[in-house]
Design an enzyme around this catalytic site. Sequence first.
Site, short mmCIF file in Angstrom:
data_model
loop_
_atom_site.label_atom_id
_atom_site.label_comp_id
_atom_site.label_asym_id
_atom_site.label_seq_id
_atom_site.Cartn_x
_atom_site.Cartn_y
_atom_site.Cartn_z
N GLY A 42 0.82 -1.20 0.00
CA GLY A 42 0.00 0.00 0.00
C GLY A 42 0.85 1.25 0.00
N ASP A 43 0.32 2.30 -0.59
CA ASP A 43 1.04 3.57 -0.67
C ASP A 43 0.00 4.68 -0.58
OD1 ASP A 43 2.74 5.64 -1.08
OD2 ASP A 43 3.35 5.08 -3.11
N GLY A 44 -0.06 5.35 0.58
CA GLY A 44 -1.09 6.36 0.80
C GLY A 44 -0.53 7.75 0.97
N GLY A 45 -1.36 8.63 1.51
CA GLY A 45 -0.97 10.02 1.66
C GLY A 45 0.05 10.24 2.76
N PHE A 46 0.16 9.31 3.71
CA PHE A 46 1.02 9.56 4.87
C PHE A 46 2.15 8.54 5.01
CE2 PHE A 46 -3.38 10.80 6.02
CZ PHE A 46 -3.19 12.17 5.86
N GLY A 47 2.10 7.46 4.25
CA GLY A 47 3.15 6.48 4.39
C GLY A 47 2.97 5.29 3.47
N VAL A 49 2.90 1.06 3.17
CA VAL A 49 2.55 -0.11 3.97
C VAL A 49 3.23 -1.35 3.39
CG1 VAL A 49 0.70 -1.53 4.92
CG2 VAL A 49 0.33 0.92 4.58
N LYS A 63 3.08 0.01 8.61
CA LYS A 63 3.04 1.33 7.97
C LYS A 63 4.29 2.12 8.35
CE LYS A 63 -0.75 3.94 7.89
NZ LYS A 63 -1.80 4.90 8.32
N ASP A 165 -11.73 10.64 6.75
CA ASP A 165 -11.16 10.20 5.48
C ASP A 165 -11.74 8.86 5.06
OD1 ASP A 165 -9.60 10.60 3.23
OD2 ASP A 165 -7.77 9.78 4.13
#
Length: 376
Positions: A42-47, A49, A63, A165
């Site tokens: 995973g690749d989100g707005g804050f880090g 995973v 994360k 969110d």
Amino acid sequence: MWTQRALTLSSKFGPVSPNVKEFAYEELVKATGSFSEDNMIGDGGFGVVFLGVLPSGHKVAIKRLYHDNFRRMDQFYNEMKILSSFRHPNLVRLYGFCCQDDRDLLLVFEYASKGTVWDQLHGEKSNRTSSNTLSWEVRLGIACETAQALSYLHNNVHPPIYHRDVKTTNLLLDEELHVKVADFGLSRLVPLDVTHISTAPQGTPGYVDPDYHKCYQLTDKSDVYSFGVVLVELVSAQAAVDTSRKRGEINLSSLALTKIASGVWKELVDPSLDIANDPHVEKMVKSMLELAFTCLQEEKDDRPSMKEVAGTLLNICKQSGYEYGNIIHEEEVVFTKSYDGDYVAKRTKSNGLIHSDISSSNSLGSVTSSTYMSSF
């Protein structure tokens, strides 16, 4: 025992549950293959995973917060404080953390083997041409379980917590396709004596409450709006934002409101659901879109509460012969102010879980009137 650094950070940002484990950095490096790209899930707005495998063989999601995120420490402790305060079957479980230095902040969560709802609807995992497309029963279950988790945060936690969110990439799925609501980095704990939080709008385009964006006031109805977008996404299998659609239909919420109001709601429905040959499913899909329509109203006062949304979805399930409903009605988490202004959380009404007193710092500022002012 926590390291001195962890204790120092806890004293600065507010205490969290002592039941949350501090992992050794070396253990997480080994678990992820030195944070190998092959283990990135995973690749989100804050880090980012990563999938990790602990020495016991247990799979976890790790994360690693981005190094260039200037609010990373706040988000790190926000998730820790919230997710260590209670448990719910449809909220992702936090196992522990690691704060190696100023650059590496890591959170260790339960692993959801089926990825996110977004993956299943839109990503490579969806494989839309195969028989693996999400069935209507699974989609209805996702809606019911997500609504119950959000209703729990709004109504069983005192003061309530607004997720801020809600979107399909933050809805994880386990092996049995049960929901685990995740990513509480933006979430807010709201004192009982206020009507809203004044804060600069944050969230994801396509899901952000227009009333919140216009008035800078976060309320429980902000989550309701975002969830309305999720409902339409589940029915249509269309993305919340798609620039390939017509100008007035780029936002799925706008497209849905137009189609439903015009009586052509069937044009929204994912063809794989084949409602033309299943009147039973057609009736349920229509009921879900009618609910989504109320959630997506521009004025927050015209939207139902999350409790009402959850109740409506459970009624749809009940009338259809499906059984969902993991919400733990018996447990409540009550945050009360201690002498030094911190919020102390205590579980009430036994639900069979281990009871513990959990402290959670009030890091948002002070109450000025009916509006809670935050630093955002």
